[in-house]
Design a protein around this motif. Sequence first.
Motif, mmCIF file in Angstrom:
data_model
loop_
_atom_site.group_PDB
_atom_site.id
_atom_site.type_symbol
_atom_site.label_atom_id
_atom_site.label_comp_id
_atom_site.label_asym_id
_atom_site.label_seq_id
_atom_site.Cartn_x
_atom_site.Cartn_y
_atom_site.Cartn_z
ATOM 1 N N GLY A 69 5.933 3.884 11.701
ATOM 2 C CA GLY A 69 5.618 5.120 10.976
ATOM 3 C C GLY A 69 4.469 4.906 10.027
ATOM 4 N N CYS A 70 3.802 5.986 9.692
ATOM 5 C CA CYS A 70 2.643 5.832 8.808
ATOM 6 C C CYS A 70 2.597 6.991 7.832
ATOM 7 C CB CYS A 70 1.372 5.755 9.617
ATOM 8 S SG CYS A 70 -0.106 5.561 8.618
ATOM 9 N N PRO A 71 3.285 6.984 6.735
ATOM 10 C CA PRO A 71 4.316 6.002 6.395
ATOM 11 C C PRO A 71 5.637 6.419 7.024
ATOM 12 C CG PRO A 71 4.071 7.575 4.626
ATOM 13 C CD PRO A 71 3.081 7.968 5.677
ATOM 14 N N ALA A 114 0.840 -1.196 0.000
ATOM 15 C CA ALA A 114 0.000 0.000 0.000
ATOM 16 C C ALA A 114 0.871 1.241 0.000
ATOM 17 C CB ALA A 114 -0.948 -0.026 1.196
ATOM 18 N N CYS A 115 0.382 2.274 0.657
ATOM 19 C CA CYS A 115 1.046 3.576 0.624
ATOM 20 C C CYS A 115 2.534 3.472 0.935
ATOM 21 C CB CYS A 115 0.413 4.531 1.627
ATOM 22 S SG CYS A 115 -1.091 4.008 2.394
ATOM 23 N N CYS A 116 2.867 2.626 1.900
ATOM 24 C CA CYS A 116 4.257 2.552 2.309
ATOM 25 C C CYS A 116 5.156 2.155 1.160
ATOM 26 C CB CYS A 116 4.402 1.548 3.444
ATOM 27 S SG CYS A 116 3.839 2.202 4.997
ATOM 28 N N ALA A 117 4.613 1.415 0.198
ATOM 29 C CA ALA A 117 5.422 1.003 -0.935
ATOM 30 C C ALA A 117 5.952 2.209 -1.690
ATOM 31 C CB ALA A 117 4.595 0.126 -1.864
ATOM 32 N N SER A 173 3.344 1.033 9.981
ATOM 33 C CA SER A 173 2.469 0.578 11.063
ATOM 34 C C SER A 173 1.552 -0.543 10.635
ATOM 35 C CB SER A 173 1.578 1.726 11.536
ATOM 36 O OG SER A 173 2.317 2.859 11.728
ATOM 37 N N CYS A 174 1.062 -0.465 9.408
ATOM 38 C CA CYS A 174 0.134 -1.492 8.955
ATOM 39 C C CYS A 174 0.775 -2.858 9.004
ATOM 40 C CB CYS A 174 -0.301 -1.209 7.534
ATOM 41 S SG CYS A 174 -1.519 0.047 7.432
ATOM 42 N N ALA A 175 2.001 -2.933 8.483
ATOM 43 C CA ALA A 175 2.673 -4.223 8.480
ATOM 44 C C ALA A 175 3.051 -4.625 9.894
ATOM 45 C CB ALA A 175 3.898 -4.158 7.586
HETATM 46 S S1 SF4 Z 1 1.323 2.332 7.634
HETATM 47 FE FE1 SF4 Z 1 0.179 4.123 6.927
HETATM 48 S S2 SF4 Z 1 1.239 4.724 5.068
HETATM 49 FE FE2 SF4 Z 1 1.851 2.645 5.508
HETATM 50 S S3 SF4 Z 1 0.455 1.340 4.393
HETATM 51 FE FE3 SF4 Z 1 -0.401 1.628 6.412
HETATM 52 S S4 SF4 Z 1 -1.764 3.356 6.198
HETATM 53 FE FE4 SF4 Z 1 -0.431 3.395 4.456
#
Ligand code: SF4
Lengths: 316, 393, 179
Positions: free
Chosen positions: C129-131, C33-36, C99-101
Amino acid sequence: MSDVLARRDRALSPEETEELLRDRLGDGLQRTVLEYGVFTVWVEQDAWVQAATLCRDEPLLAYDMFDNLFGIDAREEGFDVVAVLYSTSTGNRIALRTRCAGGRDEPTCPSITDIYRGADWMERETWDMFGVDFPGHPQIGPRILTVENFEGWPLRKDFHLASRAAKPWPGVKEPAELDEDGNVIERVPHIGDAPGPYDLDKAMAEQAQAMNPRPELDGPEDDDDADDEPAEVEAGPDDDPTVSGAEKAEARRKAQAEARAKKAAERAGGDGDEGAAQLDQDVYDQLIAEGKSERIARSKAKAAYIKAQRAKEGDA
Amino acid sequence: MSDLETTERVLPSNAPGEDVAFEILGDGDFPTAEMSLSIGPAHPATHGVFRIVLDLDGERVRGARPVIGYMHRGFEKLAEYRDYRQIAALTNRHDWLSGFCNELGVAIAVESMLELEVPDRAQWIRMLMAEWNRILNHLMFIGSYALELGAITPMFYAFREREDIQHLMESATGGRLHFTYNQPGGVKIDLPKGFLKRSAEISKVTRERFDDYVDLVLGNEIFQGRTVGVGPLPQDVALSLGITGPTLHATGIAEDSRVTEPYLKYGDIDVEVPLGENGDAFDRFYVLLHRIRASLDIIDQIHDHMPAGPVNSKLPKMVKAPEGAIYVRTENPLGQLGYWLESDGGRTPWRFKMRTPSFSNVQAIPYLMQGALLPDAISILGSVFFVVGDIDR
Amino acid sequence: MGLMDQVELPQPVKYVFNWGRKYSLWCFNFGLACCAIEFIAASTSRHDFIRHGVIPFAHGPRQADLLVVSGTLTDKMAPAVKRLYEEMPEPKYVISFGSCANCGGPYWDSYSVTKGVDQIIPVDVYVPGCPPRPEALLDGIIALQHRIQNESLKDRIAGRRQDPITLGADAPLALEEGA
Ligand code: SF4
């Protein structure tokens, strides 16, 4: 057609549109609502397909762009389906809305995929989220967004989020549950009502149930596994630093925080060394042996431990 | 041996009654086996966790079935558990390349329901940020689309610009991807000192470098060979599918809600909508690229207009939208984003429906792929610009 | 590798061996997702983790030493991640980016999100972190490299893993024991 807004000056006003639709649909049209610039037309279930066809084909309306289709939970009466259409030539937008037949148990709504192709996935999504069936849809299954073997209809209001019942909000406060003065409103938890299809969700719901009844205001305080469960890390979608205002609320929150800190200290001091062992080792080992993951086992074992503890207290 | 002189006409099965047909070379005697090829969910060509199942007859795609949902995070449900200010943080993340444009819709929806007066400066700041965000998004796709077609360099160029712009936006908002800069009633804080100057500088530099992209990608013969005439999309099909954004503009329809239903202050400035002609992959990319220039033009106009004054208005402690429903449509980089916000008067929305552009746009893929060659499948897939989180939400 | 999981390498050999390994981490980016996007940003010229010896061109999991899971893991996606991980050859490392992972992040209460990639595969380094900023990824990579430098290959190949590093919490420690 490529001329956008070519007929804007000849666009029908909401009243004229209503008149025209009433003329064509007769009793099929229930009522119209115009609020915040959204023109909503409620139609009978039977007139749904006819209304959509009319909107597309009637030259005066010419709603050629299919914007959106989705469901809405309508409490006891079942579910609504809304289709939003837009006309590139007149710049008008209309929302057709109908109440599904079949109430909450077997909601159905005729499909409009033959009229607008874009309805295809939108109807699949509505089925996935609400369980509204669309007779006439070429292929409603398999579930489009959720996992194929998902149980339940996530957007229905009676579908509760299991993790929310099992864990307190990981942020500082729960803004959605503060009243105007910033005081905490107690909510009635629907614990374990609809745990997700996965073992971990179920285990968490079980743990939550065991922890009940919760002491008021402090929220569930038995989250002493905060250090070893990474899921407890602050997730932080709450980015809103501005809520604090009334001093009363501030003081109250401080007092609560202090009480919590004290409790935590007590816990740490009191049974510090067995803090980690607050779970039923037998149950834990057994679950691990069964090949369950560590977190599931821990949740379940903790639930078992708390139950046993309660029983003991009851005896004494 | 098969007779390659004869041709066969194939009608796409999902386009009943339309006179679009694809010609297949040969009489069909050529011994090919039907096969089904599953691409994804983790495949470099699908930029994200997107899966597509192709039914192949030799090199020819007979049918395509996108399988989505790998990034379904339940936004619409989660929004029902969060209050109106928290939702901004959530909506930032569905189309992660255009966080600012996403949160804009929520802010506008809540403001219109509360009838909040938004200060002028806040509106211009929002527009400025939204346009920068649009450029950020498009740069990413320029890089990734070229990458999918086998060129790695544009990616590095694109990220050179992206880093500059991200740095600029970070200086005001504090975020590189997810800004959470909007709040009902305005933006969180005013622009830092020197922001507009820096913004003007970057706009100038980006404009100079824009020609590099035109030469590097658009003028490239290989790129043209792989995209011109590939995956054309007729206008009526596009509208009936609800396709918006660059994909719609490529077909020649200038439907852009900044022009047709101006929100913020878009009515006060000139917004140019670049258009294509045939709606093929080349046109889609052409439109995307030229939208960067159009956005730079808008940014320059915004610099001239930016008024002084407050940037947010006082909010009640608890934002509660009154009962009712509102539908707000904003022009996102990838198409029109619609939020249907239905409130029962509580702190959290009763229903928060996101109409995301990618979801509608991706529905065109089965249509576009029917009858295409397998190598073209990649260039079609990449040219319908989408973000997986925006499809699945 | 029949011998290596039974015999500990002598110290000088181990040093050279680990030194070689830590600076040629072929990395498979599992961008979810976004982190990529931040991962990609870390690989391009401004931040450029290739200078740390991380090579982001692994063609598939079978050629990779390092798996970076960046983004939200959903229940629908989880089986694929597990399978990819299993395809990687030992010794393999996992960085959980974002954070998601790590734990589900902003979707901690969602019905369709797996609350952390560590539920299905073992993680070596958590980057919060996010991200997270690209710099945070560099930090995570350096922490992982210190760990690789000091680890016993025998244990690793035999599948004995050390406790994961959480950036911010124990990264300085990891750096100390490095040197
Ligand atoms: S941690 Fe935040 S930025 Fe990263 S994938 Fe999750 S929602 Fe998106």
